[in-house]
Design a protein around this motif. Structure first.
Motif, PDB file in Angstrom:
ATOM      1  N   LEU A   1       9.370 -34.086  31.489  1.00  0.00           N
ATOM      2  CA  LEU A   1      10.328 -33.794  30.358  1.00  0.00           C
ATOM      3  C   LEU A   1       9.933 -32.120  30.867  1.00  0.00           C
ATOM      4  CD1 LEU A   1       9.471 -35.404  27.271  1.00  0.00           C
ATOM      5  CD2 LEU A   1      11.821 -35.376  28.277  1.00  0.00           C
ATOM      6  N   VAL A   2       8.941 -31.877  31.412  1.00  0.00           N
ATOM      7  CA  VAL A   2       7.920 -30.562  31.170  1.00  0.00           C
ATOM      8  C   VAL A   2       9.123 -30.201  32.552  1.00  0.00           C
ATOM      9  CG1 VAL A   2       6.597 -28.983  31.424  1.00  0.00           C
ATOM     10  CG2 VAL A   2       6.394 -31.082  29.877  1.00  0.00           C
ATOM     11  N   LEU A   3       8.718 -30.579  33.685  1.00  0.00           N
ATOM     12  CA  LEU A   3       9.277 -30.484  35.047  1.00  0.00           C
ATOM     13  C   LEU A   3      11.155 -30.819  35.103  1.00  0.00           C
ATOM     14  CD1 LEU A   3       6.175 -31.547  36.481  1.00  0.00           C
ATOM     15  CD2 LEU A   3       6.559 -29.396  35.940  1.00  0.00           C
ATOM     16  N   GLY A   4      10.953 -31.828  34.086  1.00  0.00           N
ATOM     17  CA  GLY A   4      13.081 -31.936  35.046  1.00  0.00           C
ATOM     18  C   GLY A   4      13.921 -30.363  35.541  1.00  0.00           C
ATOM     19  N   ILE A   5      13.773 -29.745  34.423  1.00  0.00           N
ATOM     20  CA  ILE A   5      14.611 -28.661  34.738  1.00  0.00           C
ATOM     21  C   ILE A   5      14.554 -27.301  36.058  1.00  0.00           C
ATOM     22  CG2 ILE A   5      15.512 -26.173  33.082  1.00  0.00           C
ATOM     23  CD1 ILE A   5      16.796 -28.996  32.372  1.00  0.00           C
ATOM     24  N   PHE A   6      12.602 -27.903  35.549  1.00  0.00           N
ATOM     25  CA  PHE A   6      12.307 -26.757  37.059  1.00  0.00           C
ATOM     26  C   PHE A   6      13.254 -27.802  38.047  1.00  0.00           C
ATOM     27  CE2 PHE A   6       8.597 -26.253  40.687  1.00  0.00           C
ATOM     28  CZ  PHE A   6       8.851 -25.042  39.930  1.00  0.00           C
ATOM     29  N   PHE A   7      12.692 -29.234  38.569  1.00  0.00           N
ATOM     30  CA  PHE A   7      13.528 -29.750  39.843  1.00  0.00           C
ATOM     31  C   PHE A   7      14.980 -29.390  39.838  1.00  0.00           C
ATOM     32  CE2 PHE A   7      11.540 -33.345  41.744  1.00  0.00           C
ATOM     33  CZ  PHE A   7      10.049 -33.639  41.132  1.00  0.00           C
ATOM     34  N   ILE A   8      15.778 -29.440  38.306  1.00  0.00           N
ATOM     35  CA  ILE A   8      16.828 -28.967  39.245  1.00  0.00           C
ATOM     36  C   ILE A   8      17.178 -27.927  39.233  1.00  0.00           C
ATOM     37  CG2 ILE A   8      19.063 -28.726  38.132  1.00  0.00           C
ATOM     38  CD1 ILE A   8      18.781 -31.023  36.014  1.00  0.00           C
ATOM     39  N   VAL A   9      16.926 -26.613  38.786  1.00  0.00           N
ATOM     40  CA  VAL A   9      16.644 -25.294  39.249  1.00  0.00           C
ATOM     41  C   VAL A   9      16.109 -25.053  40.635  1.00  0.00           C
ATOM     42  CG1 VAL A   9      16.175 -22.454  38.580  1.00  0.00           C
ATOM     43  CG2 VAL A   9      16.829 -23.998  36.900  1.00  0.00           C
ATOM     44  N   GLN A  10      14.762 -25.133  40.999  1.00  0.00           N
ATOM     45  CA  GLN A  10      14.279 -24.960  42.726  1.00  0.00           C
ATOM     46  C   GLN A  10      15.457 -25.666  43.687  1.00  0.00           C
ATOM     47  OE1 GLN A  10      12.889 -22.428  41.318  1.00  0.00           O
ATOM     48  NE2 GLN A  10      11.602 -22.463  42.683  1.00  0.00           N
ATOM     49  N   GLY A  11      15.601 -27.045  43.352  1.00  0.00           N
ATOM     50  CA  GLY A  11      16.883 -28.087  44.080  1.00  0.00           C
ATOM     51  C   GLY A  11      18.142 -27.589  44.729  1.00  0.00           C
ATOM     52  N   LEU A  12      18.683 -26.435  43.591  1.00  0.00           N
ATOM     53  CA  LEU A  12      19.956 -26.546  43.821  1.00  0.00           C
ATOM     54  C   LEU A  12      20.144 -24.470  44.105  1.00  0.00           C
ATOM     55  CD1 LEU A  12      21.333 -27.500  40.302  1.00  0.00           C
ATOM     56  CD2 LEU A  12      22.407 -28.112  42.948  1.00  0.00           C
ATOM     57  N   THR A  13      18.859 -24.055  43.902  1.00  0.00           N
ATOM     58  CA  THR A  13      18.666 -22.512  44.224  1.00  0.00           C
ATOM     59  C   THR A  13      17.881 -22.517  45.409  1.00  0.00           C
ATOM     60  OG1 THR A  13      16.559 -22.398  43.000  1.00  0.00           O
ATOM     61  CG2 THR A  13      18.504 -21.138  41.824  1.00  0.00           C
TER      62      THR A  13
ATOM     63  N   LEU B   1       5.130 -20.232  38.192  1.00  0.00           N
ATOM     64  CA  LEU B   1       5.345 -20.686  39.667  1.00  0.00           C
ATOM     65  C   LEU B   1       5.041 -22.102  40.183  1.00  0.00           C
ATOM     66  CD1 LEU B   1       8.329 -22.059  41.389  1.00  0.00           C
ATOM     67  CD2 LEU B   1       7.719 -19.557  42.404  1.00  0.00           C
ATOM     68  N   THR B   2       3.366 -20.938  39.733  1.00  0.00           N
ATOM     69  CA  THR B   2       2.286 -21.623  41.347  1.00  0.00           C
ATOM     70  C   THR B   2       1.868 -23.545  39.710  1.00  0.00           C
ATOM     71  OG1 THR B   2       1.632 -19.916  41.532  1.00  0.00           O
ATOM     72  CG2 THR B   2      -0.051 -21.867  41.266  1.00  0.00           C
ATOM     73  N   LEU B   3       1.629 -23.333  38.559  1.00  0.00           N
ATOM     74  CA  LEU B   3       1.752 -23.899  38.337  1.00  0.00           C
ATOM     75  C   LEU B   3       2.451 -25.136  38.096  1.00  0.00           C
ATOM     76  CD1 LEU B   3       0.393 -21.718  34.326  1.00  0.00           C
ATOM     77  CD2 LEU B   3      -0.550 -22.988  36.244  1.00  0.00           C
ATOM     78  N   LEU B   4       3.580 -24.913  37.740  1.00  0.00           N
ATOM     79  CA  LEU B   4       5.050 -25.643  37.992  1.00  0.00           C
ATOM     80  C   LEU B   4       5.067 -26.601  39.706  1.00  0.00           C
ATOM     81  CD1 LEU B   4       8.073 -23.525  35.758  1.00  0.00           C
ATOM     82  CD2 LEU B   4       6.912 -25.905  35.552  1.00  0.00           C
ATOM     83  N   GLY B   5       4.987 -25.873  40.303  1.00  0.00           N
ATOM     84  CA  GLY B   5       4.677 -26.170  41.607  1.00  0.00           C
ATOM     85  C   GLY B   5       3.611 -27.237  41.573  1.00  0.00           C
ATOM     86  N   THR B   6       2.424 -27.102  41.206  1.00  0.00           N
ATOM     87  CA  THR B   6       1.274 -27.518  41.151  1.00  0.00           C
ATOM     88  C   THR B   6       2.158 -28.800  40.376  1.00  0.00           C
ATOM     89  OG1 THR B   6      -0.226 -26.119  41.472  1.00  0.00           O
ATOM     90  CG2 THR B   6      -1.510 -27.916  40.959  1.00  0.00           C
ATOM     91  N   GLY B   7       2.516 -28.888  39.656  1.00  0.00           N
ATOM     92  CA  GLY B   7       2.764 -29.779  38.661  1.00  0.00           C
ATOM     93  C   GLY B   7       3.706 -31.128  39.712  1.00  0.00           C
ATOM     94  N   VAL B   8       5.078 -30.193  39.986  1.00  0.00           N
ATOM     95  CA  VAL B   8       5.572 -30.633  40.382  1.00  0.00           C
ATOM     96  C   VAL B   8       4.740 -31.993  41.599  1.00  0.00           C
ATOM     97  CG1 VAL B   8       7.657 -31.371  42.042  1.00  0.00           C
ATOM     98  CG2 VAL B   8       7.700 -29.778  39.808  1.00  0.00           C
TER      99      VAL B   8
END
Length: 353
Positions: free
Chosen positions: A17-29, A147-154
């Protein structure tokens, strides 16, 4: 103590739930940044698309063309197209304010036709914006932390998914529809996600530390006191300096060039090999000698693990074909996340009933 599969699933959903949007943004960009040269040719063909014919202009020749057609334009640096996209125009960054490191303007140069295509504001278009978002540059230091926190979370999230997949192989044999698609696509993409997320997070931390320590060859060259800033041309011309730099590194592809002058003290060249491992070279404009050859564009610490992070992150460690495949996977991963959201919504509805 073994953590139950139910607990793992619960944490997997929470992280999703937290990382889903981050997944999409990072994958597309990330896919946009990886294929930016082709996308620029497609979106603005009149500016970026050139016809490959004969040998391209060398750095010194482009400097002469700028001087002849754009008098008063102070060149900061030039960006060359990737080896896989030679029909992209060279972009020259700079400006006309002689009192500052002005990079407010950009000039597109047809390196095969020896002509200026156009001059315009350096404000990036949608491709440049996507690249900045992918690196979270527009958010400054807070962006680097997030970005560091989210990348670690992913990375943790993906590992949890792999563990859950193998623990539930027997109970999920009859899975159908979205659930089966999510499981199959998830395990197929797991190694890709872990690899990209881990190396991307490491790159973020490394570049953050490198900028803080001032180890960037390009930036340190700009900060050096230039005693020839007011000269119209240094004793050693750009083509001679380029030949010297190329001889120092071997048959590598030039990706960027910076002349001496108001912006910098020495000639600066950045090269890449087919795996996108970078090497910078500084050449003295007064005597034409190589000042230094620098791995990964750093004055120190550019060898070892650091040198391999970008090739692994982009997939170019295997070659351009894998780089293209990584871009496609980045888009597919974003679509795969949507199936996870659908499963989560269905589960909520069942629980609500």
């Amino acid at each position: 103590m073994t953590v139950s599969t139910l607990s793992l699933r619960k944490w997997h959903r929470r992280l999703a739930l937290v990382l889903g949007i981050f997944f999409i943004v990072q994958g597309l960009t990330g896919a946009i940044a990886q294929q930016r040269f082709w996308l620029l040719q497609w979106s603005e063909p009149e500016l970026y698309n050139v016809q490959v014919k004969g040998a391209p202009l060398r750095p010194g020749d482009i400097m002469k063309r700028i001087a002849a057609d754009k008098p008063g334009f102070n060149v900061a640096h030039m960006m060359y197209p990737a080896a896989v996209s030679p029909n992209t125009a060279i972009i020259v960054m700079g400006g006309r304010d002689m009192n500052t490191h002005d990079m407010s303007r950009m000039v597109a140069v047809d390196q095969y036709g020896d002509r200026i295509i156009s001059e315009r504001s350096a404000a990036g278009g949608w491709v440049g914006l996507a690249t900045a978002i992918h690196k979270w540059l527009i958010f400054g230091t807070p962006g680097k932390i997030i970005l560091t926190l989210l990348g670690t979370g992913v990375t943790i999230f993906s590992i949890l998914g792999i563990v859950i997949f193998f623990r539930t192989r027997e109970t999920s044999k009859n899975a159908k529809g979205v659930v089966k698609l999510h499981r199959t696509a998830g395990i197929a993409a797991a190694l890709f996600i872990v690899s990209v997320a881990a190396t991307g997070t490491a790159l973020n931390l490394f570049t953050w530390a490198e900028k803080s320590s001032g180890r960037s060859v390009f930036k340190s060259n700009m900060l050096m006191e230039a005693d020839h800033g007011a000269m119209s041309a240094p004793p050693v011309d750009g083509n001679t300096a380029y030949d010297t730099a190329l001889k120092a590194v071997g048959p590598l592809h030039l990706i960027a060039f910076g002349p001496p002058g108001m912006h910098a003290k020495n000639y600066w060249f950045a090269f890449m090999d087919p795996q996108l491992k970078r090497t910078d070279v500084l050449v003295d404009p007064d005597n034409g000698k190589v000042i230094g050859v620098y791995a990964t564009g750093l004055t120190s610490g550019g060898d070892g693990v650091r040198r391999w992070l970008f090739p692994i992150h982009t997939g170019y460690i295997i070659g351009p074909v894998m780089g293209l495949l990584y871009s496609i996977l980045g888009v597919l991963v974003s679509l795969w996340v949507v199936t996870g959201f659908i499963m989560w919504r269905r589960l909520r509805k069942v629980r609500a009933k």
